[in-house]
Design an enzyme around this catalytic site. Sequence first.
Site: not given
Length: 184
Positions: A122, A136
Amino acid sequence: MKKYFKDYALLLSVAGVIVALDQWSKILVRKSLAFQEIWAPWDWIMPYARIVHWQNTGAAFGMFQNMNPVFVVLAILVSLAILYYFPRVPRSEWYLRLALCLQLAGAVGNLIDRIYQGYVTDFVSVGTFAVFNLADASISTGVAVMLVGLWFKERQAKNEATAASEQTADGLVEQAQPKEDSLD
């Protein structure tokens, strides 16, 4: 067979482009920043938005950490369900088809990370919101598109039902009124 080819060509093209961008961005972050290193193009933007190299073994928003094997199985099942269901969605329901493309892209993008690294990379950090990535964002956008599309479809069906019942009521009123015969 041609129908399935066109359907899968659309699904895999859209999802493929998003997966490629997702993987490219994650590789760029992993090569450019050490784990937990933060970068922003300007110091003044740092409190609002920044790039941070982060590793997530859980689900979205950092929930359910250290459950990577569960999410590998879940991503595979979701991907297979989308591959099965996509050709059965009428082309007129473009919002649902787009949502499925986005959701497949997100599931596969994060699945690749989970299989090859054991975690998801991330890197997008906005304000105090959880750190996320393109996969995401693709999943979340797909869910939003699906919900908004279904809401509009439900409203349209409700409006059509109301209009049909009004037409029926108008027809019954016309039939109930006596007709005047002219004696001329």
